[in-house]
Write a protein that holds these residues in place. Structure first.
Motif, short mmCIF file in Angstrom:
data_model
loop_
_atom_site.label_atom_id
_atom_site.label_comp_id
_atom_site.label_asym_id
_atom_site.label_seq_id
_atom_site.Cartn_x
_atom_site.Cartn_y
_atom_site.Cartn_z
N HIS A 183 0.87 -1.17 0.00
CA HIS A 183 0.00 0.00 0.00
C HIS A 183 0.91 1.22 0.00
O HIS A 183 1.64 1.48 0.97
N GLU A 186 1.71 3.89 2.87
CA GLU A 186 2.12 3.43 4.20
C GLU A 186 3.63 3.60 4.35
O GLU A 186 4.42 2.66 4.33
N ARG A 240 -3.19 4.43 -2.37
CA ARG A 240 -3.04 3.12 -1.73
C ARG A 240 -2.74 2.04 -2.77
O ARG A 240 -1.88 1.19 -2.59
N HIS A 334 2.54 -3.19 6.89
CA HIS A 334 1.49 -2.22 6.57
C HIS A 334 1.44 -1.20 7.70
O HIS A 334 2.07 -1.35 8.74
N SER A 335 0.65 -0.16 7.50
CA SER A 335 0.33 0.71 8.61
C SER A 335 -1.16 1.05 8.49
O SER A 335 -1.69 1.03 7.38
ZN ZN Z 1 -1.89 -1.56 4.10
#
Ligand code: ZN
Ligand code: 0X9
Length: 552
Positions: A183, A186, A240, A334-335
């Motif tokens: 993504h 992130e 994203r 991820h975040s």
């Molecule tokens: Zn993510």
């Protein structure tokens, strides 16, 4: 009602997105550039109450910008006033969370960089590292991004990673695969991956653990799985997905937080694809999974890369367990929301390796302070990386969601200083021990994750050399530790000779034990490998220390 939500075109209409998203998106799409000059004060965080499983699934399939938070039956979305009104009009129970909204707006007003690297800088960084450490590191490319394939000229990027291992040591090497920024927005995840590369390379020969990890294992790092998207995020947009515009030519340009073209690569993997997140979702939504499994070059290429790194160790049925001695481990970063997740993400039944996955997940969480849980505990997802890598190959697979849910260091673009400190921050020091643990157990994570872990090792030299180690099994099955041993220079898997350690308190009986060994004079500098065993016979991973010979 459910039938209405099953009709994709109608979702868009029903939610009132028709004008802004489907018909005149470019004209109406607000520019949500995140920079000092254009604060995104219109960003809202809203709490959505979902009454049952059916509502949860329908809501998830709307393709909205779900935040990685769940409080009871409530989920949170990043949204704006218009969308909020539309959701309410459709009967969703949505309330603005004022505190989180204020924070999101404040953070969005900060500039992007102050330290986060661009794709170009990331590539330059790994190239430099490989040039500095030619015996330990090698940059590789494993495909081309969507833009590189479809746009020609200088658009797009090579997909690249860096492989770390001592090229002089031979044999089949267990693998830890770390990937980041599938993504694009992130940002902290790429920085973590790159710092781990640098930590390993700069500590080779300095730190005994790092040294054996690079001698005996290979660590493969892809710092930016979605480089096209990242280039957009570099300009301050909350991109994203990847930049495939085939279906989403009418999506907002520039992208907004909830309307953007592209495919969500973390819904595009081949295992269970299209089940929770179906191609009927709005194409401009956040979780649009593409028109077919692994349709995206970024997904296809990383699946091929992962296949090349690990053998296939699991059968084809959901209920087929990977064997206890299966090799290999991966983490996709991820975040945000401080979570450690493991498969399945698409169904609520546990995997056949659930106890083993959970033990490792809880161990990770004990280091980084995150909450460990099966991925579906958050919200259901399909076509994700970890469901594929575990489901397809049987490797121990994890998603880390890095960063607080609220506060100074939350969000997609937290201040760069959160990497090292700040309230809720210190992403790097908190996650490094978890990465090292993953690297240590890579040989056979399901087995080694059931054994005691050496948490600290020391070597004291006076008239003789004394080794001491603290072992813990709290998260690894919770059995008593019953033995500890050390090896001089040759680790167990290379036929080294074990020498027993004794319990500091006289006997081994508890889940946390200190062990000690008094060693006679051995000339020269040596590597000592230490490990412990629990009451069920499970050995944990080794940890190493360099120790000089006694002075007299
Ligand atoms: Zn993510
Ligand atoms: O929704 C996602 O893809 C992940 N959250 S994020 O906010 N980073 O987009 C969570 C995925 C959880 N599911 C699995 N890991 N299987």
């Amino acid at each position: 009602m459910p039938s209405l939500f099953n009709a994709p075109a109608r979702i868009v209409f029903l939610l009132g997105f028709a004008l802004t998203l489907a018909l005149l998106p470019c004209a109406f799409g607000r520019e949500q550039r995140v920079s000092a000059s254009s604060p995104s004060s219109n960003i809202l965080v809203a709490r959505v109450h979902l009454r049952d499983e059916d509502e949860l699934r329908r809501f998830v399939s709307l393709g909205l910008d779900l935040l990685e938070m769940r409080e009871g039956d409530d989920l949170f979305i990043l949204t704006d006033a218009k969308q909020l009104g539309e959701l309410r009009a459709q009967g969703w129970q949505v309330a603005i969370d004022q505190q989180k909204s204020t924070l999101a707006s404040e953070q969005a007003a900060e500039t992007f960089s102050n330290g986060y690297r661009t794709v170009t800088e990331m590539r330059a960084f790994v190239d430099d590292e490989a040039a500095r450490y030619p015996n330990l590191a090698e940059v590789f490319t494993y495909g081309s991004s969507w833009q590189k394939i479809h746009m020609g000229g200088s658009a797009g990027s090579d997909l690249f990673g860096i492989r770390l291992t001592n090229k002089q040591t031979q044999g089949v090497k267990p693998t830890f695969f770390l990937m980041a920024a599938i993504h694009a927005r992130e940002l902290t995840t790429s920085e973590l991956a790159l710092r781990f590369v640098d930590y390993l390379l700069s500590n080779y020969g300095v730190d005994a653990d790092v040294t054996w990890l690079l001698d005996e294992h290979q660590i493969v790092v892809v710092p930016v799985v979605n480089p096209d998207g990242h280039r957009i995020a570099e300009q301050g947009y909350y991109q994203r997905k990847n930049l495939n515009t085939t279906n989403g030519a009418g999506c907002a340009n520039p992208p907004t937080i909830f309307n953007q073209s592209g495919i969500d690569l973390n819904r595009n993997f081949s295992f269970g694809w299209g089940t929770v997140n179906s191609p009927g979702e709005p194409v401009c939504g956040q979780t649009y999974p593409g028109t077919s499994a692994a349709s995206e070059p970024e997904t296809d290429a990383i699946q091929n890369l992962i296949r090349s790194l690990f053998p296939d160790q699991r059968g084809t049925q959901r209920t087929d367990a990977a064997p206890d001695n299966a090799t290999g481990i991966m983490i996709t970063l991820h975040s945000y929301s401080n979570l450690v997740l493991w498969p399945w993400g698409d169904i609520s039944s546990p995997t056949p390796n659930a106890n083993q996955l959970q033990a490792i997940g809880q161990k990770f969480a004990s280091y980084n302070g995150f909450t460990p849980e099966q991925a579906i505990g958050l919200y259901p997802t399909s076509g994700t990386t970890d469901d594929w890598s575990y489901g397809e190959l049987g490797i121990a697979s994890y998603t880390f969601e890095v960063g607080d849910e609220s506060g100074q260091c939350s969000g997609f673009f937290p201040p760069f200083s959160c990497m090292d400190g700040g309230s809720g921050g210190a992403f790097w020091p908190r996650n490094l021990p978890a990465f090292l643990y993953a690297a240590r157990i890579a040989r056979a994570p399901y087995q080694l994750g059931q054994g005691p872990s050496p948490e600290s090792v020391s070597a004291n030299v006076s008239d003789h050399l004394q080794l001491q180690a603290q072992f813990d099994e709290t998260f690894n099955g919770g059995q008593a530790i019953v033995a500890a041993e050390y090896y001089i220079d040759t680790p167990p898997w290379r036929g080294g000779v074990p020498i027993a350690m004794r319990a500091v308190d006289g006997s081994f009986y508890s889940i946390s034990e200190s062990a000690v060994a008094d060693i006679g004079a051995i000339p020269g500098k040596h590597t000592f490998f230490l490990r412990g065993r629990d009451a069920s016979g499970n050995w944990g991973p080794v940890r190493a220390i360099f120790a000089p010979a006694p002075t007299n």
